[in-house]
Scaffold this motif. Sequence first.
Motif, short mmCIF file in Angstrom:
data_model
loop_
_atom_site.label_atom_id
_atom_site.label_comp_id
_atom_site.label_asym_id
_atom_site.label_seq_id
_atom_site.Cartn_x
_atom_site.Cartn_y
_atom_site.Cartn_z
N VAL A 151 2.23 48.52 47.86
CA VAL A 151 3.76 48.31 47.80
C VAL A 151 3.74 46.95 47.28
N LYS A 152 3.11 46.53 46.92
CA LYS A 152 2.53 45.07 45.64
C LYS A 152 2.79 45.96 44.49
N GLU A 153 2.64 47.33 44.04
CA GLU A 153 2.92 47.60 42.81
C GLU A 153 4.01 48.14 42.30
N THR A 154 4.70 48.77 43.84
CA THR A 154 5.93 49.25 44.26
C THR A 154 7.41 47.88 43.91
N LEU A 155 7.07 46.51 44.45
CA LEU A 155 7.30 45.89 44.31
C LEU A 155 7.93 45.51 42.38
N ARG A 156 6.51 45.55 41.69
CA ARG A 156 6.44 44.95 40.55
C ARG A 156 7.29 45.90 39.20
N ARG A 157 6.91 47.27 40.02
CA ARG A 157 8.06 48.18 38.98
C ARG A 157 9.58 48.51 39.07
N LYS A 158 9.67 47.78 39.62
CA LYS A 158 11.67 47.78 40.12
C LYS A 158 12.25 47.56 39.56
N GLY A 159 11.41 46.91 37.68
CA GLY A 159 13.07 46.99 37.11
C GLY A 159 12.85 47.89 35.99
N GLU A 160 11.47 49.40 36.39
CA GLU A 160 11.79 50.03 35.26
C GLU A 160 12.37 51.67 36.21
N ASN A 161 12.46 51.69 37.60
CA ASN A 161 12.45 52.46 38.83
C ASN A 161 13.40 52.70 38.96
N TYR A 162 14.47 51.17 39.16
CA TYR A 162 16.25 50.84 39.76
C TYR A 162 17.05 50.84 38.48
N PHE A 163 18.13 50.61 39.45
CA PHE A 163 18.92 50.38 38.26
C PHE A 163 19.03 49.35 36.85
#
Length: 329
Positions: free
Chosen positions: A30-42
């Motif tokens: 979960v922490k890794e998913t939140l951390r990578r929001k800048g590269e995976n989302y608009f």
Amino acid sequence: DNNNKIVLMVSITKLEEVNVVIPKSARTLVKETLRRKGENYFGDPTLMTAFYRETIKKRKKNVSLSEAVVNIYKTPYSSEKKDAVQLYKARKSTDYNKLDTLALKLQGGPFNALYVDIMKYPEYIFNEVTMEDYDFSFERSTRINDKLIYVVGFKQRPNIYDPLYKGQLFIDAENKILTSAIYSLNITDKELASQMFVRKKPRNAKVYPTDIAYRVDYREKNGKWYYGYSNVLLEFKINWDKKLFNSVYSMSCEMAVTDWEKNISGEVPKVKDRLKSSIILSEAAIGFSDPDFWGEYNIIEPEKSIESAIKKIQRQLKKSNTDGGESIP
């Protein structure tokens, strides 16, 4: 009863090999998913057109229904700036006679649905402090659109007494992307939960929530993900002094993105033209009523799905789009 026979045909689906690194723990994922929001989302400012609907019911009877087309000026997921919302068209149908002596209103309008975007607004559920108040666990994994999806369950720890949330996060196993989330408020203390959601009430009434539930779904375009749909359900029970029977009300709202385009200039409407997060849509709809926009479908059909409503006004929505917009089927 008719002794029908159902014949099933054997079908074999060959799955492609996928290399997946199993995370050490559900919390780490979960922490890794939140951390990578800048590269995976608009990552660009985006102008979205969305259809919004909210309803209020007394038990099973419709009391109020409001619908609106809004423009969402979405900031990049890596930005801490909040999104701006502009009301384009709106309409309402209200029958306060069914509310007895209580006029129930939903404050927040489209922001109720917009703030369910966990990847943009994680602070409303998983901030640096509350993250440690949850237990995370792996549930069954599944496949959606040929992708392996981890289902992560979460709930507040037994020693935490403030109302927090419980539910499921659907995370792309390979790319660490949240594709959907379904969760609800853990109403362990009715009084505390009431303070969170009830702004004003009669002195001779006790109002408390019995169910608060949320859902958010994300869509993918050219390898990037973005907010696509969300809904909120709020159910309340009202106990009146010196009355034998209580009243039960439900309030629901949902919003779906219908079109979007990159907002290259980064322009946002002036403050006076933006919706406030304290808006009550049923009151603001008057100034944005436009029968010509809704056309022959100007009769609100409360039992129809939001997808059905979107299809009926798709032509009007397309007219409102600027060149270069992407239409969402």
